[in-house]
Write an enzyme that holds these catalytic residues in place. Structure first.
Site, PDB file in Angstrom:
ATOM      1  N   PHE A 130       0.819  -1.220   0.000  1.00  0.00           N
ATOM      2  CA  PHE A 130       0.000   0.000   0.000  1.00  0.00           C
ATOM      3  C   PHE A 130       0.852   1.271   0.000  1.00  0.00           C
ATOM      4  O   PHE A 130       0.452   2.300   0.521  1.00  0.00           O
ATOM      5  CB  PHE A 130      -0.974  -0.006   1.189  1.00  0.00           C
ATOM      6  CG  PHE A 130      -1.787  -1.273   1.274  1.00  0.00           C
ATOM      7  CD1 PHE A 130      -2.729  -1.589   0.308  1.00  0.00           C
ATOM      8  CD2 PHE A 130      -1.577  -2.161   2.323  1.00  0.00           C
ATOM      9  CE1 PHE A 130      -3.457  -2.766   0.376  1.00  0.00           C
ATOM     10  CE2 PHE A 130      -2.304  -3.344   2.392  1.00  0.00           C
ATOM     11  CZ  PHE A 130      -3.252  -3.649   1.417  1.00  0.00           C
ATOM     12  N   ARG A 131       2.061   1.163  -0.578  1.00  0.00           N
ATOM     13  CA  ARG A 131       2.982   2.298  -0.707  1.00  0.00           C
ATOM     14  C   ARG A 131       3.440   2.882   0.636  1.00  0.00           C
ATOM     15  O   ARG A 131       3.871   4.024   0.720  1.00  0.00           O
ATOM     16  CB  ARG A 131       2.377   3.393  -1.584  1.00  0.00           C
ATOM     17  CG  ARG A 131       2.060   2.908  -2.988  1.00  0.00           C
ATOM     18  CD  ARG A 131       1.717   4.040  -3.922  1.00  0.00           C
ATOM     19  NE  ARG A 131       1.408   3.525  -5.252  1.00  0.00           N
ATOM     20  CZ  ARG A 131       2.299   3.220  -6.184  1.00  0.00           C
ATOM     21  NH1 ARG A 131       3.589   3.367  -5.927  1.00  0.00           N
ATOM     22  NH2 ARG A 131       1.934   2.756  -7.363  1.00  0.00           N
ATOM     23  N   LEU A 132       3.340   2.069   1.689  1.00  0.00           N
ATOM     24  CA  LEU A 132       3.847   2.490   2.995  1.00  0.00           C
ATOM     25  C   LEU A 132       5.290   2.003   3.140  1.00  0.00           C
ATOM     26  O   LEU A 132       5.632   1.208   4.013  1.00  0.00           O
ATOM     27  CB  LEU A 132       2.950   1.938   4.113  1.00  0.00           C
ATOM     28  CG  LEU A 132       1.498   2.430   4.065  1.00  0.00           C
ATOM     29  CD1 LEU A 132       0.681   1.779   5.172  1.00  0.00           C
ATOM     30  CD2 LEU A 132       1.452   3.954   4.205  1.00  0.00           C
TER      31      LEU A 132
END
Length: 210
Positions: free
Chosen positions: A186-188
């Protein structure tokens, strides 16, 4: 200090040892060498001349240690001319198979003639011939002009060792910033940074929002 599965400190904050970022870099590069299909040492190097306009291209990382990251090139090439005007650079290595990348930036210095000689001597003979034949980054009117130059240099050095041209040498980027980026869902993503005020300074480590 706890360490994640990819070697990044989970609670990166505060002073870091002199070799800390280079130890982690070496670990990541070794792991990339086992998983990348081609050229795990390929890196993009960005330079800018006196006009301040950035320029970037792919080169090969040929040596690394606590002094920095070394690559070799024709000094009359675009990057060589830009470095003559502004001895600073930034680089990035991206390993798709591992979903990791390392960014660095800092001042640049020329490596010693002995270092350049040693690496040039390790290159394939045809690559050494090519270094004499190519006027790197200059306009080329036709492919045959280059082929004829290669043939002429091959004949000139027939039966002899091919010495290093004076216009071919190495550069060392002395990083004042190193960022280790690791993909997360989730692009974290994880972003751990090491910074110092100068190549002689002490490292501070921290973490950035993704």
């Amino acid at each position: 200090m706890s360490i994640s599965h990819d070697g990044l400190p989970e609670d990166a904050s505060g002073p870091a040892g002199e070799e800390a970022p280079f130890v982690l870099f070496r670990q990541w590069l070794e792991e990339a060498a086992a998983s990348e299909l081609n050229d795990p040492n390929a890196m993009a190097i960005a330079t800018a001349g006196a006009d301040g306009l950035p320029d970037v291209r792919m080169v090969l990382l040929k040596h690394h240690d606590t002094d920095g990251f070394v690559f070799f090139t024709n000094t009359t090439s675009a990057k060589g001319r830009e470095l003559a005007e502004n001895m600073q650079a930034a680089g990035v290595l991206h390993w798709k198979s591992l979903r990791r990348q390392v960014r660095f930036r800092g001042p640049v210095e020329s490596v010693t003639p002995a270092e350049s000689d040693a690496y040039f001597a390790s290159r394939a003979r045809d690559s050494r011939i090519g270094a004499w034949a190519s006027q790197q980054s200059s306009p080329l009117p036709a492919r045959k002009v280059l082929e004829d130059a290669v043939a002429a240099e091959t004949l000139r050095f027939e039966g002899e060792a091919v010495p290093r041209p004076e216009h071919w040498a190495g550069y060392r980027v002395r990083p004042i910033s190193l960022e280790f980026w690791s993909d997360r869902p989730f692009r974290l993503h994880d972003r751990v940074v090491f910074t110092r005020m100068s190549p002689q300074g002490s490292w501070e480590q921290g973490r950035l929002y993704p």
